[in-house]
Design a protein around this motif. Sequence first.
Motif, short mmCIF file in Angstrom:
data_model
loop_
_atom_site.label_atom_id
_atom_site.label_comp_id
_atom_site.label_asym_id
_atom_site.label_seq_id
_atom_site.Cartn_x
_atom_site.Cartn_y
_atom_site.Cartn_z
N ALA B 46 0.84 -1.21 0.00
CA ALA B 46 0.00 0.00 0.00
C ALA B 46 0.87 1.25 0.00
O ALA B 46 0.61 2.22 -0.73
CB ALA B 46 -0.92 0.01 1.21
N ILE B 47 1.95 1.23 0.81
CA ILE B 47 2.88 2.38 0.85
C ILE B 47 3.54 2.52 -0.52
O ILE B 47 3.70 3.63 -1.04
CB ILE B 47 3.95 2.17 1.95
CG1 ILE B 47 3.33 2.37 3.34
CG2 ILE B 47 5.15 3.10 1.77
CD1 ILE B 47 2.93 3.80 3.66
N SER B 48 3.91 1.39 -1.10
CA SER B 48 4.57 1.40 -2.40
C SER B 48 3.66 2.04 -3.46
O SER B 48 4.13 2.78 -4.32
CB SER B 48 4.93 -0.02 -2.79
OG SER B 48 5.85 -0.01 -3.84
N LYS B 49 2.38 1.79 -3.36
CA LYS B 49 1.40 2.37 -4.29
C LYS B 49 1.37 3.90 -4.12
O LYS B 49 1.35 4.63 -5.10
CB LYS B 49 0.01 1.79 -3.96
CG LYS B 49 -0.78 1.38 -5.20
CD LYS B 49 -1.99 0.60 -4.79
CE LYS B 49 -3.02 0.50 -5.88
NZ LYS B 49 -4.16 -0.33 -5.49
N HIS B 50 1.35 4.33 -2.85
CA HIS B 50 1.38 5.78 -2.60
C HIS B 50 2.67 6.40 -3.15
O HIS B 50 2.65 7.49 -3.71
CB HIS B 50 1.29 6.07 -1.09
CG HIS B 50 -0.09 5.95 -0.53
ND1 HIS B 50 -1.17 6.63 -1.06
CD2 HIS B 50 -0.58 5.25 0.53
CE1 HIS B 50 -2.26 6.35 -0.36
NE2 HIS B 50 -1.93 5.51 0.60
N LEU B 51 3.79 5.66 -2.96
CA LEU B 51 5.08 6.18 -3.46
C LEU B 51 5.07 6.29 -4.98
O LEU B 51 5.66 7.22 -5.54
CB LEU B 51 6.23 5.28 -2.99
CG LEU B 51 6.64 5.48 -1.53
CD1 LEU B 51 7.62 4.39 -1.09
CD2 LEU B 51 7.28 6.86 -1.32
N THR B 52 4.39 5.35 -5.64
CA THR B 52 4.30 5.43 -7.10
C THR B 52 3.55 6.69 -7.53
O THR B 52 3.96 7.37 -8.48
CB THR B 52 3.59 4.17 -7.66
OG1 THR B 52 4.36 3.04 -7.24
CG2 THR B 52 3.51 4.18 -9.17
N VAL B 53 2.49 7.03 -6.81
CA VAL B 53 1.74 8.26 -7.12
C VAL B 53 2.65 9.49 -6.93
O VAL B 53 2.71 10.38 -7.78
CB VAL B 53 0.47 8.40 -6.23
CG1 VAL B 53 -0.23 9.73 -6.49
CG2 VAL B 53 -0.48 7.25 -6.46
N LEU B 54 3.40 9.49 -5.81
CA LEU B 54 4.32 10.61 -5.54
C LEU B 54 5.44 10.67 -6.57
O LEU B 54 5.87 11.75 -6.99
CB LEU B 54 4.92 10.46 -4.13
CG LEU B 54 3.95 10.71 -2.97
CD1 LEU B 54 4.51 10.18 -1.66
CD2 LEU B 54 3.61 12.19 -2.83
N GLU B 55 5.89 9.49 -7.00
CA GLU B 55 6.97 9.40 -7.99
C GLU B 55 6.48 9.92 -9.35
O GLU B 55 7.17 10.69 -10.02
CB GLU B 55 7.40 7.94 -8.11
CG GLU B 55 8.79 7.75 -8.64
CD GLU B 55 9.22 6.28 -8.52
OE1 GLU B 55 10.40 6.03 -8.32
OE2 GLU B 55 8.34 5.39 -8.62
N ARG B 56 5.27 9.53 -9.73
CA ARG B 56 4.71 10.00 -11.01
C ARG B 56 4.53 11.51 -11.01
O ARG B 56 4.62 12.16 -12.04
CB ARG B 56 3.36 9.33 -11.26
CG ARG B 56 3.55 7.92 -11.79
CD ARG B 56 2.28 7.37 -12.42
NE ARG B 56 2.46 5.94 -12.64
CZ ARG B 56 1.55 5.02 -12.38
NH1 ARG B 56 0.37 5.37 -11.91
NH2 ARG B 56 1.79 3.75 -12.62
N ALA B 57 4.23 12.07 -9.83
CA ALA B 57 4.07 13.52 -9.72
C ALA B 57 5.43 14.23 -9.65
O ALA B 57 5.49 15.45 -9.61
CB ALA B 57 3.25 13.86 -8.48
N GLY B 58 6.50 13.43 -9.64
CA GLY B 58 7.84 14.01 -9.59
C GLY B 58 8.25 14.47 -8.21
O GLY B 58 9.28 15.12 -8.03
N LEU B 59 7.44 14.15 -7.20
CA LEU B 59 7.73 14.62 -5.84
C LEU B 59 8.76 13.74 -5.13
O LEU B 59 9.41 14.18 -4.20
CB LEU B 59 6.43 14.61 -5.00
CG LEU B 59 5.47 15.78 -5.22
CD1 LEU B 59 4.08 15.43 -4.71
CD2 LEU B 59 5.97 17.02 -4.52
N VAL B 60 8.84 12.48 -5.54
CA VAL B 60 9.73 11.53 -4.89
C VAL B 60 10.55 10.79 -5.94
O VAL B 60 10.05 10.47 -7.02
CB VAL B 60 8.91 10.53 -4.02
CG1 VAL B 60 9.74 9.31 -3.63
CG2 VAL B 60 8.37 11.21 -2.76
#
Lengths: 112, 112
Positions: B46-60
């Motif tokens: 679940a955390i990994s999914k959130h990180l993917t969203v943040l990664e796609r937004a260029g935030l992480v």
Amino acid sequence: MVKGASLDATFGALSDPTRRAIVEKLTKGDASVGELAEPFDVSLPAISKHLTVLERAGLVERTKEGRTRRCRLVDEPMRDALEWIASYGQFWEGQLDSLERFLTEAKRGRNL
Amino acid sequence: MVKGASLDATFGALSDPTRRAIVEKLTKGDASVGELAEPFDVSLPAISKHLTVLERAGLVERTKEGRTRRCRLVDEPMRDALEWIASYGQFWEGQLDSLERFLTEAKRGRNL
């Protein structure tokens, strides 16, 4: 609404380009739903749907004036969102300084 | 990514409390996925999914260090989001002043 839920709604509302454009337009003054719909190639019901999202986030207030609905921007949620982002600015080395410069320039440009 | 699409993704990413908490944690330094998951009552996927969203937004940004994936916060999308909100601050009477005061206090508090 608790602040966390409010931030969810504010950021969610701002994640759409049409809704951001509505917010931009309302910073210039109150407007009717028709006036807000004008620049967009979308139907009145579609604009109304976007306004409902903005209204639920507390960003926009709709009032009735006779047969017209006027929309008004509410500043508090935007300020909360801004402060949330700014409060984590300490990790951006020197970013607070550049934001301050940006604000100074924004104020100078607008003669505030 | 064009700026509009980038703002969509940034605000969308910040509209979730777990993702905002991840961002807050990363402002204190890089962290592994496991470290990020720790305070939350959610699974690693679940955390990994959130990180993917943040990664796609260029935030992480996620990088591999041996068998561990380290996460790092990227400041640019946050700054763009901040500037977008701040640039419409001229309609908030005196709000730019109060934001400046807030920034000054934030810097003083953190000895920046």
